[in-house]
Design a protein around this motif. Structure first.
Motif, short mmCIF file in Angstrom:
data_model
loop_
_atom_site.label_atom_id
_atom_site.label_comp_id
_atom_site.label_asym_id
_atom_site.label_seq_id
_atom_site.Cartn_x
_atom_site.Cartn_y
_atom_site.Cartn_z
N ASN A 120 -38.46 -26.56 -29.11
CA ASN A 120 -38.07 -27.92 -28.69
C ASN A 120 -38.65 -28.97 -29.64
O ASN A 120 -37.96 -29.92 -30.02
CB ASN A 120 -38.53 -28.21 -27.25
N ALA A 123 -36.76 -28.84 -32.93
CA ALA A 123 -35.44 -29.48 -32.79
C ALA A 123 -35.58 -31.00 -32.80
O ALA A 123 -34.80 -31.70 -33.47
CB ALA A 123 -34.76 -29.01 -31.50
N SER A 134 -29.94 -31.51 -32.88
CA SER A 134 -30.46 -30.17 -33.14
C SER A 134 -30.78 -29.53 -31.79
O SER A 134 -31.41 -30.15 -30.95
CB SER A 134 -31.71 -30.25 -34.01
N SER A 135 -30.35 -28.30 -31.62
CA SER A 135 -30.59 -27.59 -30.37
C SER A 135 -31.66 -26.53 -30.56
O SER A 135 -31.57 -25.72 -31.48
CB SER A 135 -29.31 -26.93 -29.88
N ASN A 137 -31.85 -23.96 -28.98
CA ASN A 137 -31.18 -22.67 -28.83
C ASN A 137 -30.68 -22.12 -30.15
O ASN A 137 -30.36 -20.94 -30.26
CB ASN A 137 -30.02 -22.78 -27.85
#
Length: 173
Positions: A120, A123, A134-135, A137
């Protein structure tokens, strides 16, 4: 199950070379040995291996990044913050606590893509730096560049007939 022998070993594994210990590194080590002689006859007094990617190595004299090492120390041994209460800055203590709260223990396995809290943060950093969404994941954290490149190559190579050209000089994978 057949036993593992040199004859049954994949030829690719038998012929693997670790380039960090390749010709250049071997020559550098020979110079280091020669420099220990009183009358070595070389036009220089030290060898600096700048090809290995270790900026804290002897000779380059780059100081270590203190924040990272202090956080690592506190995540490895959380009681250290109480044993040495004035030894660590507050931002180090806060970051270590945040990681311990998320991980529980730095010795435990994490999510296969990497710790969610760290993904996180990565990102968010990418979004702030680049101005694009930006993820977490889509972020995969690995234990170093070689592990990341190896993972990527293993995804790209679909069969024994596939290959990837890697320019030289390259880092060993």
């Amino acid at each position: 199950m057949r036993p593992l022998t040199l004859d049954s070993l994949n030829p690719v594994v038998k012929n693997v070379e670790y380039a960090v210990r390749g010709e250049l590194a071997i020559k550098a080590e020979a110079y280091r040995v020669k420099l220990k002689e009183n009358d070595h006859g070389l036009p220089f007094d030290k060898v600096i291996s700048s090809n290995i990617g270790n900026p804290q190595q002897k000779g380059l004299d780059q100081p270590p990044i203190t924040f990272t090492r202090q956080v690592a120390a506190l995540t490895e041994w959380p009681a250290l913050a109480e044993l040495a209460p004035n030894a660590f800055p507050q931002d180090v203590i806060a970051r270590a606590k945040e990681l311990i709260d998320e991980l529980g223990s730095v010795g435990a396995y994490s999510h296969s893509q990497g710790v969610p809290l760290i993904r996180n943060n990565v990102a968010r950093f990418i979004e702030d730096r680049d101005g694009y969404p930006s993820s977490p994941n889509n972020i995969f954290l690995t234990a170093g560049a070689s592990a990341g490149v190896s993972l990527l190559l293993s995804m790209l190579i679909a069969s024994p007939n596939c290959g990837v050209l890697i320019p030289i000089p390259q880092y060993p994978l």
